[in-house]
Design an enzyme around this catalytic site. Structure first.
Site, mmCIF file in Angstrom:
data_model
loop_
_atom_site.group_PDB
_atom_site.id
_atom_site.type_symbol
_atom_site.label_atom_id
_atom_site.label_comp_id
_atom_site.label_asym_id
_atom_site.label_seq_id
_atom_site.Cartn_x
_atom_site.Cartn_y
_atom_site.Cartn_z
ATOM 1 N N SER A 199 56.374 41.187 37.140
ATOM 2 C CA SER A 199 56.908 40.952 35.879
ATOM 3 C C SER A 199 56.140 40.705 34.768
ATOM 4 O O SER A 199 55.952 40.596 33.089
ATOM 5 C CB SER A 199 57.995 39.874 35.122
ATOM 6 O OG SER A 199 57.693 38.744 35.752
ATOM 7 N N CYS A 200 54.374 40.427 35.045
ATOM 8 C CA CYS A 200 53.854 40.301 34.823
ATOM 9 C C CYS A 200 52.307 41.083 35.679
ATOM 10 O O CYS A 200 51.749 40.242 36.204
ATOM 11 C CB CYS A 200 53.377 38.049 34.444
ATOM 12 S SG CYS A 200 51.432 37.614 33.608
ATOM 13 N N GLY A 201 51.688 41.658 33.827
ATOM 14 C CA GLY A 201 50.403 42.125 34.430
ATOM 15 C C GLY A 201 49.133 40.931 34.460
ATOM 16 O O GLY A 201 48.038 41.801 35.209
ATOM 17 N N CYS A 225 49.151 37.305 35.178
ATOM 18 C CA CYS A 225 48.638 36.214 35.999
ATOM 19 C C CYS A 225 48.060 36.035 36.722
ATOM 20 O O CYS A 225 46.827 37.033 37.695
ATOM 21 C CB CYS A 225 50.383 36.018 36.642
ATOM 22 S SG CYS A 225 51.252 36.225 35.094
#
Length: 292
Positions: A120-122, A124
């Site tokens: 969900s997070c590119g 982090c």
């Protein structure tokens, strides 16, 4: 579809509006899920990152990830990609480690990511927001592409028609790269699906890098979800002049689009769309002439 999907038994509750909960029928059935597994990315012997992704097109994912990180920007900088040994508890090859060999002289990142990148997070695990604002080797602002509002609004429908994995699972994002032809019509060049929207974009960009197509002048990147800062960054680093999303952009995504010369569209849903940056590339509908 191999390891990209998995079947699981579920209890399906059918709520028919009855006031007596005991009357709700419960059905037992199989459901198809999109697979999510870790992928370790190595630069030679250096373990650089672990990302959660849907298996498939992993070499494209790694290549696109390295473009998005600002490590490489042309196909000749990537010498080879290979799966490394890795087995599950049953001794079966997992194909969850990819090693990239870069051309001598390509500057390696001094520090790898110390935590995994979730689906969900590119971004982090990066050290700071400043390390995310990488300088692009391409200039989307100078791209002369123009696209009609009608064509741009039609791209989500074309994208949806090709989403086979979404048809099976209902649980993945999609990214599609379109070329706008001389006649103004769209041509779908590449479509990728993944549980992570940033992974889907990296797979598209990685495909383009491996095909020797960067920078992606004259193209539109259509994504199925929202437009975040990281997606605008990926588009800019690949030289993509137009990014369109079916949902909303974030404020930082709009700021980056304005600064990098990327046209950013949101809420693109067939009959309408919002342009948040770069409206000069959009050709407005021409009103029909009144009958004589």
């Amino acid at each position: 579809m191999g390891r990209v999907t998995q079947r699981r038994k579920v209890h399906k509750y059918v709520l028919d509006g009855s006031p007596n909960a005991l009357e709700f029928p419960v059905r037992y059935r199989e459901d198809v899920l999109a697979v999510e597994e870790p992928l370790e990315i190595r630069l030679g012997s250096l373990s650089y990152s672990v990302t959660m992704r849907t298996p498939g097109d992993d070499f494209d994912l790694v290549a696109g990830f390295l473009v998005s990180e600002g490590v490489i920007w042309e196909s000749g900088q990537l010498v080879s990609l290979r799966f490394c040994a890795g087995e599950d508890e049953n001794g079966v090859q997992t194909f969850n480690v990819v090693e990239a060999q870069l051309r001598p002289g390509v500057e390696l990142p001094s520090i790898g990511r110390h935590v995994y990148t979730s689906s969900s997070c590119g971004i982090c695990g990066t050290d700071s927001i400043e390390s995310v604002r990488k300088s692009s080797h391409f200039n989307p602002a100078g791209d002369p592409l123009s696209v009609s509002a009608e064509v741009l609004a039609s791209l989500p429908g074309i994208l949806r028609e090709s989403q086979r994995l979404f048809d099976d699972t209902g649980g993945v994002h999609a990214a599609g790269l379109f070329r706008i032809g001389d006649d103004g019509g769209p041509q779908l060049l590449c479509l990728r699906e993944d549980v992570g929207r940033h992974n889907a974009v990296d797979k598209v960009v990685g495909w383009a890098l491996r095909e020797g197509l960067l920078p992606l002048r004259g193209t539109v990147l259509q994504v199925s979800g929202r437009a975040s800062f990281e997606l605008v960054q990926k588009a800019a680093l690949a030289g993509i002049p137009v990014l369109a999303a079916v949902s909303a952009p974030s404020s930082l995504a709009v700021e980056l689009a304005e600064a990098s010369g990327v046209t950013l569209a949101g809420f693109s849903r067939g009959t309408s769309l919002n342009i948040y940056a770069g409206d000069g590339r959009i050709r407005r509908p021409v009103a029909a002439a009144p009958p004589s």
